[in-house]
Design a protein around this motif. Structure first.
Motif, PDB file in Angstrom:
ATOM      1  N   SER A 185      40.749 -99.105  44.168  1.00 39.09           N
ATOM      2  CA  SER A 185      41.242-100.469  44.422  1.00 39.09           C
ATOM      3  C   SER A 185      41.541-101.191  43.109  1.00 39.09           C
ATOM      4  O   SER A 185      42.506-101.950  43.027  1.00 39.09           O
ATOM      5  CB  SER A 185      40.239-101.263  45.254  1.00 39.09           C
ATOM      6  OG  SER A 185      39.099-101.572  44.507  1.00 39.09           O
ATOM      7  N   GLN A 186      40.766-100.936  42.073  1.00 40.22           N
ATOM      8  CA  GLN A 186      41.060-101.547  40.776  1.00 40.22           C
ATOM      9  C   GLN A 186      42.345-100.981  40.167  1.00 40.22           C
ATOM     10  O   GLN A 186      43.107-101.708  39.539  1.00 40.22           O
ATOM     11  CB  GLN A 186      39.884-101.368  39.820  1.00 40.22           C
ATOM     12  CG  GLN A 186      38.716-102.251  40.161  1.00 40.22           C
ATOM     13  CD  GLN A 186      37.570-102.112  39.180  1.00 40.22           C
ATOM     14  OE1 GLN A 186      37.497-101.155  38.415  1.00 40.22           O
ATOM     15  NE2 GLN A 186      36.648-103.059  39.227  1.00 40.22           N
ATOM     16  N   MET A 213      34.737-108.507  47.498  1.00 40.45           N
ATOM     17  CA  MET A 213      35.509-109.746  47.595  1.00 40.45           C
ATOM     18  C   MET A 213      34.611-110.970  47.516  1.00 40.45           C
ATOM     19  O   MET A 213      34.953-111.958  46.867  1.00 40.45           O
ATOM     20  CB  MET A 213      36.307-109.778  48.908  1.00 40.45           C
ATOM     21  CG  MET A 213      37.573-109.012  48.813  1.00 40.45           C
ATOM     22  SD  MET A 213      38.783-109.253  50.137  1.00 40.45           S
ATOM     23  CE  MET A 213      38.035-110.199  51.366  1.00 40.45           C
ATOM     24  N   ARG A 254      45.123-102.737  41.889  1.00 41.52           N
ATOM     25  CA  ARG A 254      45.266-104.122  41.412  1.00 41.52           C
ATOM     26  C   ARG A 254      45.974-104.158  40.064  1.00 41.52           C
ATOM     27  O   ARG A 254      46.769-105.058  39.803  1.00 41.52           O
ATOM     28  CB  ARG A 254      43.905-104.794  41.317  1.00 41.52           C
ATOM     29  CG  ARG A 254      43.362-105.149  42.689  1.00 41.52           C
ATOM     30  CD  ARG A 254      42.081-105.864  42.610  1.00 41.52           C
ATOM     31  NE  ARG A 254      42.339-107.247  42.198  1.00 41.52           N
ATOM     32  CZ  ARG A 254      41.385-108.115  41.977  1.00 41.52           C
ATOM     33  NH1 ARG A 254      40.121-107.768  42.122  1.00 41.52           N
ATOM     34  NH2 ARG A 254      41.676-109.350  41.614  1.00 41.52           N
ATOM     35  N   ARG A 311      47.708-107.316  45.381  1.00 38.62           N
ATOM     36  CA  ARG A 311      46.722-108.382  45.538  1.00 38.62           C
ATOM     37  C   ARG A 311      45.380-107.752  45.891  1.00 38.62           C
ATOM     38  O   ARG A 311      45.313-106.616  46.351  1.00 38.62           O
ATOM     39  CB  ARG A 311      47.127-109.330  46.677  1.00 38.62           C
ATOM     40  CG  ARG A 311      48.304-110.204  46.364  1.00 38.62           C
ATOM     41  CD  ARG A 311      48.556-111.232  47.462  1.00 38.62           C
ATOM     42  NE  ARG A 311      47.941-110.957  48.742  1.00 38.62           N
ATOM     43  CZ  ARG A 311      48.556-110.421  49.786  1.00 38.62           C
ATOM     44  NH1 ARG A 311      49.815-110.064  49.691  1.00 38.62           N
ATOM     45  NH2 ARG A 311      47.923-110.235  50.927  1.00 38.62           N
ATOM     46  N   ARG A 312      44.304-108.501  45.684  1.00 36.35           N
ATOM     47  CA  ARG A 312      42.954-107.967  45.893  1.00 36.35           C
ATOM     48  C   ARG A 312      42.758-107.454  47.320  1.00 36.35           C
ATOM     49  O   ARG A 312      42.256-106.342  47.518  1.00 36.35           O
ATOM     50  CB  ARG A 312      41.919-109.040  45.576  1.00 36.35           C
ATOM     51  CG  ARG A 312      40.503-108.572  45.805  1.00 36.35           C
ATOM     52  CD  ARG A 312      39.500-109.650  45.555  1.00 36.35           C
ATOM     53  NE  ARG A 312      39.789-110.770  46.440  1.00 36.35           N
ATOM     54  CZ  ARG A 312      39.307-111.987  46.271  1.00 36.35           C
ATOM     55  NH1 ARG A 312      38.542-112.250  45.248  1.00 36.35           N
ATOM     56  NH2 ARG A 312      39.604-112.953  47.115  1.00 36.35           N
ATOM     57  N   GLU A 331      33.464-111.480  43.891  1.00 33.51           N
ATOM     58  CA  GLU A 331      34.578-111.978  43.078  1.00 33.51           C
ATOM     59  C   GLU A 331      34.874-113.447  43.378  1.00 33.51           C
ATOM     60  O   GLU A 331      35.124-114.231  42.469  1.00 33.51           O
ATOM     61  CB  GLU A 331      35.825-111.127  43.312  1.00 33.51           C
ATOM     62  CG  GLU A 331      36.133-110.261  42.145  1.00 33.51           C
ATOM     63  CD  GLU A 331      37.500-109.620  42.238  1.00 33.51           C
ATOM     64  OE1 GLU A 331      38.429-110.182  42.843  1.00 33.51           O
ATOM     65  OE2 GLU A 331      37.624-108.528  41.679  1.00 33.51           O
TER      66      GLU A 331
END
Length: 185
Positions: free
Chosen positions: A70-71, A148, A74, A79-80, A151
């Protein structure tokens, strides 16, 4: 835990990302404790603890696969939320393959009736099977949610004024000192 945390913090160059990944460990512990309780095996057994160590490696690896991808997404412009959904959908197959092959490999040991397999290997295998089955299903749902949430909390905390941050620090220090002296009595 501390060694795993330090290695992950060094690799991800962050403190928050390893905390999210290590959040999968309580999920694995819960699954293995339920499996041991249902099968009537001892919790404080050397083989059970060894199985838990093996379980930690696989479960943390599953979290790393999910969060790292996922990083990468990104960094590629996602988007996250979209990055977490895409990572979950594309990494579900390798996570499930790892989990299923490990569980299948442990099944003969967990169900063995011989003296060796029943006394020594069964608690080891049951710990790994229970923890993997439980944590894999929840890791794919809870780890992105925790990621999420953390963050969002850090983003909110960074917007606070210095006055509020100092107040939080003072309340935290006062609370730690209060608990320390309260428990010392």
């Amino acid at each position: 835990f501390l060694l795993i945390f330090m290695i992950l913090a060094m690799v991800f160059e962050s403190i928050s990302t390893p905390l999210v990944i290590l959040f999968s460990i309580p999920l694995a512990a819960t699954g293995s404790l339920i499996a041991l309780f249902v099968t009537g095996n001892s919790l404080l057994n050397a083989n059970t603890l060894m199985g838990f160590l093996i379980l930690l490696g696989v479960v943390v690896n599953n979290g790393i696969i999910l969060i790292d991808y996922s990083q990468l997404l990104r960094e590629g412009g996602f988007r996250r939320e979209r990055a977490l959904m895409t990572a979950g959908m594309s990494r579900i197959r390798p996570i499930f393959i790892t989990t299923i092959t490990t569980i299948i490999a442990m099944l003969p040991l967990a169900m063995g009736d011989t003296e060796y397999a029943g006394a020594i290997g069964a608690p080891f295998a049951i710990t790994v099977i229970g923890g993997l089955a439980f944590s894999t299903l929840l890791t794919l749902l809870i780890i992105p949610t925790v990621y999420m949430g953390l963050e969002n909390a850090l983003k909110w905390y960074r917007t606070l004024s210095v006055k509020y941050k100092i107040t939080h620090l003072l309340v935290f220090v006062f609370g730690v000192v209060f608990i320390y002296f309260r428990e010392a009595d």
